[in-house]
Design a protein around this motif. Structure first.
Motif, PDB file in Angstrom:
ATOM      1  N   ASN A  40       0.768  -1.792  -4.596  1.00  0.00           N
ATOM      2  CA  ASN A  40       0.883  -3.127  -5.190  1.00  0.00           C
ATOM      3  C   ASN A  40       1.495  -3.070  -6.580  1.00  0.00           C
ATOM      4  O   ASN A  40       2.248  -3.974  -6.965  1.00  0.00           O
ATOM      5  N   SER A  65       0.291  -9.376  -5.597  1.00  0.00           N
ATOM      6  CA  SER A  65       0.056  -7.933  -5.665  1.00  0.00           C
ATOM      7  C   SER A  65      -0.867  -7.587  -6.825  1.00  0.00           C
ATOM      8  O   SER A  65      -1.743  -6.725  -6.699  1.00  0.00           O
ATOM      9  N   GLU A  68      -4.315  -8.504  -5.827  1.00  0.00           N
ATOM     10  CA  GLU A  68      -4.838  -7.539  -4.852  1.00  0.00           C
ATOM     11  C   GLU A  68      -5.396  -6.294  -5.542  1.00  0.00           C
ATOM     12  O   GLU A  68      -6.433  -5.765  -5.146  1.00  0.00           O
ATOM     13  N   ASN A 281      -0.741  -5.479   2.207  1.00  0.00           N
ATOM     14  CA  ASN A 281       0.153  -6.355   1.455  1.00  0.00           C
ATOM     15  C   ASN A 281       1.461  -5.655   1.078  1.00  0.00           C
ATOM     16  O   ASN A 281       2.545  -6.149   1.415  1.00  0.00           O
ATOM     17  N   PRO A 282       1.440  -4.508   0.384  1.00  0.00           N
ATOM     18  CA  PRO A 282       2.703  -3.853   0.049  1.00  0.00           C
ATOM     19  C   PRO A 282       3.453  -3.329   1.270  1.00  0.00           C
ATOM     20  O   PRO A 282       4.687  -3.313   1.283  1.00  0.00           O
TER      21      PRO A 282
END
Length: 309
Positions: A40, A65, A68, A281-282
């Motif tokens: 992130n 990010s 997160e 996410n990433p």
């Protein structure tokens, strides 16, 4: 009020009582948390340093990010350290702080995901007005609103449990402080508080998910008039978003949109929205995004050149 101070700390049971399982989990979660922070942070750094990623979508992604990283850092470091500890304790104030920041960053993420869905709606359904509608000032206001919304959600949640009397049992069958496990330890009637928690946390998740799904249904309707290449690109971007949304909202709705009861599976589901989603996410937003991959490659080349000098 005096009963509140009878319990000065809480004891976590953790993920498993088995020592061998705990050691294996320590290695796994240490690796996962490191990947969350680095992955992130790489997205944040790439968006900040790349001129090609100046669109609102990447602006929101960089904040997502960052959230997160903060969100996973509320629980993961404590979980990792407790996996090697015989006594998994947290102070009363530490528990309240963990509870507040957990819902603060979690609520902010919910609002950010909703904002990102709105951004995709404007980009696909109103492309000619996109730059006018989603200007820099509007984007900043939307991000600020997400932070304020997360704070208000968390503040309301912490008020519900802050003055609860804890006068005896202090063992939490979880690996972090959360609302429903705490309600089980309170020595007072918590039925009303449980309903308010559902009204706040559960309803927020359901309404936000409803808005997200509605926006994507409208997007799918508009995509019928696009060419196959445009449809592919739009669906790829929206598909990434829907994946993150499903993994985050599914467990949250299951846990917070039911009566104040705890189930053994809650700990497993909590791993999804505290560890797995921040990790994916990433992966989802970078590996499935050609522009992001190109920007990361350029960042890597610039970094290597600077190191060679």
């Amino acid at each position: 009020m005096a009963n509140i101070h009878n319990v000065t700390e809480f004891i976590f049971l953790g993920l498993s009582p088995n020592q061998k399982v705990q050691r294996v989990c320590f290695v796994i979660f240490l690796f996962l948390y490191t990947a969350i922070v680095l992955g992130n942070f790489l997205i944040v750094l790439t968006v900040m340093t790349s001129r090609s990623l100046g669109s609102p979508m990447y602006f929101f992604l960089s904040y997502l990010s960052f959230v997160e990283i903060c969100y996973s850092s509320v629980t993961a470091p404590k979980l990792i350290s407790d996996l090697l500890a015989e006594r998994k304790a947290i102070s009363w104030w530490g528990c309240m702080a963990q509870l507040f920041f957990m819902h603060f960053f979690g609520g902010t993420e919910i609002f950010l995901l909703t904002v990102m869905a709105y951004d995709r709606y404007v980009a696909i359904c109103k492309p000619l007005s996109y730059t006018t509608i989603m200007n820099q000032q509007v984007c900043a206001v939307l991000v600020g609103t997400a932070w304020v919304g997360g704070f208000m959600h968390s503040f309301a949640q912490i008020l519900l449990v802050f003055h609860l009397p804890f006068c005896g049992p202090n063992v939490i069958n979880h690996y972090f402080c959360d609302l429903l496990p705490l309600l089980k330890l309170a020595c007072s009637d918590t039925i009303l508080i449980g309903l308010l928690i559902v009204a706040n946390g559960g309803t927020l998740s359901v309404i936000s998910l409803g808005v997200l799904l509605a926006s994507y249904l409208v997007i799918l309707f508009h995509l019928r008039a696009w060419g196959s290449e445009g449809q592919r690109k739009a669906l790829s971007t929206c598909g990434s978003h829907v994946t993150v949304v499903s993994l985050f909202f599914g467990p949250c709705i299951f846990i917070y949109l039911r009566p104040s009861t705890t189930l053994p599976i809650d700990k497993v589901l909590a791993v999804f929205y505290t560890v797995i989603t921040p990790l994916l996410n990433p992966v989802i937003y970078s590996l499935r995004n050609a522009e992001m991959k190109k920007a990361m490659k350029r960042l890597w080349i610039r970094t290597r050149r600077l190191n060679e000098k």
